[in-house]
Design a protein around this motif. Structure first.
Motif, PDB file in Angstrom:
ATOM      1  N   GLU A   1      43.689 148.406  13.446  1.00  0.00           N
ATOM      2  CA  GLU A   1      44.131 149.080  14.669  1.00  0.00           C
ATOM      3  C   GLU A   1      45.656 149.058  14.756  1.00  0.00           C
ATOM      4  O   GLU A   1      46.302 148.080  14.396  1.00  0.00           O
ATOM      5  N   TYR A   2      46.199 150.159  15.272  1.00  0.00           N
ATOM      6  CA  TYR A   2      47.627 150.241  15.557  1.00  0.00           C
ATOM      7  C   TYR A   2      47.897 149.418  16.808  1.00  0.00           C
ATOM      8  O   TYR A   2      47.255 149.620  17.842  1.00  0.00           O
ATOM      9  N   VAL A   3      48.850 148.475  16.717  1.00  0.00           N
ATOM     10  CA  VAL A   3      49.210 147.681  17.902  1.00  0.00           C
ATOM     11  C   VAL A   3      50.654 147.878  18.335  1.00  0.00           C
ATOM     12  O   VAL A   3      51.030 147.435  19.418  1.00  0.00           O
ATOM     13  N   GLY A   4      51.480 148.539  17.525  1.00  0.00           N
ATOM     14  CA  GLY A   4      52.854 148.773  17.946  1.00  0.00           C
ATOM     15  C   GLY A   4      53.700 149.395  16.849  1.00  0.00           C
ATOM     16  O   GLY A   4      53.236 149.621  15.734  1.00  0.00           O
ATOM     17  N   SER A   5      54.946 149.684  17.215  1.00  0.00           N
ATOM     18  CA  SER A   5      55.915 150.307  16.308  1.00  0.00           C
ATOM     19  C   SER A   5      57.190 149.490  16.265  1.00  0.00           C
ATOM     20  O   SER A   5      57.548 148.820  17.241  1.00  0.00           O
ATOM     21  N   LEU A   6      57.881 149.602  15.134  1.00  0.00           N
ATOM     22  CA  LEU A   6      59.187 148.977  14.975  1.00  0.00           C
ATOM     23  C   LEU A   6      60.039 149.926  14.141  1.00  0.00           C
ATOM     24  O   LEU A   6      59.550 150.499  13.165  1.00  0.00           O
ATOM     25  N   ALA A   7      61.282 150.123  14.556  1.00  0.00           N
ATOM     26  CA  ALA A   7      62.211 150.981  13.825  1.00  0.00           C
ATOM     27  C   ALA A   7      63.427 150.166  13.416  1.00  0.00           C
ATOM     28  O   ALA A   7      63.981 149.419  14.225  1.00  0.00           O
ATOM     29  N   ILE A   8      63.815 150.327  12.150  1.00  0.00           N
ATOM     30  CA  ILE A   8      65.038 149.699  11.638  1.00  0.00           C
ATOM     31  C   ILE A   8      66.045 150.812  11.397  1.00  0.00           C
ATOM     32  O   ILE A   8      65.835 151.677  10.544  1.00  0.00           O
ATOM     33  N   ARG A   9      67.125 150.798  12.178  1.00  0.00           N
ATOM     34  CA  ARG A   9      68.187 151.787  11.993  1.00  0.00           C
ATOM     35  C   ARG A   9      69.173 151.225  10.979  1.00  0.00           C
ATOM     36  O   ARG A   9      69.657 150.105  11.115  1.00  0.00           O
ATOM     37  N   HIS A  10      69.451 152.010   9.946  1.00  0.00           N
ATOM     38  CA  HIS A  10      70.233 151.523   8.815  1.00  0.00           C
ATOM     39  C   HIS A  10      71.703 151.335   9.133  1.00  0.00           C
ATOM     40  O   HIS A  10      72.391 150.585   8.435  1.00  0.00           O
ATOM     41  N   ASP A  11      72.191 151.994  10.147  1.00  0.00           N
ATOM     42  CA  ASP A  11      73.590 151.905  10.579  1.00  0.00           C
ATOM     43  C   ASP A  11      73.612 151.940  12.100  1.00  0.00           C
ATOM     44  O   ASP A  11      72.590 152.184  12.740  1.00  0.00           O
TER      45      ASP A  11
ATOM     46  N   PRO B   1      69.932 157.087   9.430  1.00  0.00           N
ATOM     47  CA  PRO B   1      68.633 156.906   8.781  1.00  0.00           C
ATOM     48  C   PRO B   1      67.872 155.755   9.441  1.00  0.00           C
ATOM     49  O   PRO B   1      68.471 154.776   9.915  1.00  0.00           O
ATOM     50  N   CYS B   2      66.557 155.879   9.451  1.00  0.00           N
ATOM     51  CA  CYS B   2      65.717 154.911  10.142  1.00  0.00           C
ATOM     52  C   CYS B   2      64.433 154.685   9.361  1.00  0.00           C
ATOM     53  O   CYS B   2      63.788 155.642   8.920  1.00  0.00           O
ATOM     54  N   THR B   3      64.069 153.423   9.201  1.00  0.00           N
ATOM     55  CA  THR B   3      62.801 153.059   8.600  1.00  0.00           C
ATOM     56  C   THR B   3      61.832 152.715   9.720  1.00  0.00           C
ATOM     57  O   THR B   3      62.084 151.804  10.504  1.00  0.00           O
ATOM     58  N   PHE B   4      60.738 153.491   9.805  1.00  0.00           N
ATOM     59  CA  PHE B   4      59.710 153.238  10.809  1.00  0.00           C
ATOM     60  C   PHE B   4      58.603 152.394  10.193  1.00  0.00           C
ATOM     61  O   PHE B   4      58.168 152.643   9.067  1.00  0.00           O
ATOM     62  N   LEU B   5      58.149 151.406  10.948  1.00  0.00           N
ATOM     63  CA  LEU B   5      57.036 150.554  10.530  1.00  0.00           C
ATOM     64  C   LEU B   5      56.065 150.420  11.695  1.00  0.00           C
ATOM     65  O   LEU B   5      56.472 150.501  12.852  1.00  0.00           O
ATOM     66  N   TRP B   6      54.809 150.232  11.368  1.00  0.00           N
ATOM     67  CA  TRP B   6      53.783 150.065  12.398  1.00  0.00           C
ATOM     68  C   TRP B   6      53.199 148.670  12.323  1.00  0.00           C
ATOM     69  O   TRP B   6      53.041 148.099  11.244  1.00  0.00           O
TER      70      TRP B   6
END
Length: 188
Positions: free
Chosen positions: A86-96, A75-80
């Protein structure tokens, strides 16, 4: 800059940023794909992403950490990253961590669109993400970066990352730095 869930309000800005990357991999942005009712991987076409309906579907799927997981994926939580609408980037948190993430992906991946780099967005985004990791029940997080990516190493170290080892990546042999951040000591 603030870290927010993916949102339809950044539709055009997000697609403009994707164009800026020119086809390069975008860490923390995931793949443009979804899993159909039969379990088959379906790619999003650019035309689908251009339409309001297609982008809405993408956002719905992107904001559900357990959706569209292939076997062995986590599972992954995506954040912008958003600044001034304006969108400046992405960050993903992988739960495991699975084997791949433990070797070369880590718990957190991020990227900043080329026109917004060198302004502290990645450092700030990682700082804002650490409390989210704690809320997910993580006590410490692994972050990785290529050995020659001094910008990313600086971002990780500025957020309390401790370099524990450098290893060849199983996928390509390129050296990868492994940093751990103890969330009881992390800023935020």
């Amino acid at each position: 800059m603030r870290l927010i869930p993916p949102t339809e309000s950044l539709h055009r800005s997000y697609l403009d940023a994707v164009d800026e990357f020119g086809g390069a991999h975008r860490d923390g942005d995931g793949l443009w794909q979804w899993i159909d009712a039969e379990g088959a991987v379906q790619p999003y076409a650019r035309a689908e992403m251009e339409s309001d309906e297609g982008f809405h579907d993408f956002i719905v799927r992107r904001t559900d950490p357990d959706r569209d997981l292939l076997r062995g994926w986590v599972p992954c939580t995506f954040l912008w990253m958003e600044q001034d609408g304006e969108y400046v980037g992405s960050l993903a948190i992988r739960h495991d961590l699975n084997d791949f993430l433990a070797a070369e992906g880590g718990h957190i991946g991020y990227s900043v669109r080329p026109s917004a780099r060198r302004r502290g967005h990645a450092t700030d985004a990682l700082r804002q993400a650490l409390p989210v990791c704690r809320d997910l029940g993580l006590n410490r997080v692994l972050l990785t970066c290529d050995d020659d990516n001094l910008g990313s190493a600086t971002v990780i170290e500025a957020n309390g990352g401790v370099l524990t080892k450098t290893i060849p990546a199983p996928s390509n042999g390129q050296l990868v730095r492994h940093y751990w951040i103890d969330l009881s000591d992390a800023p935020g």
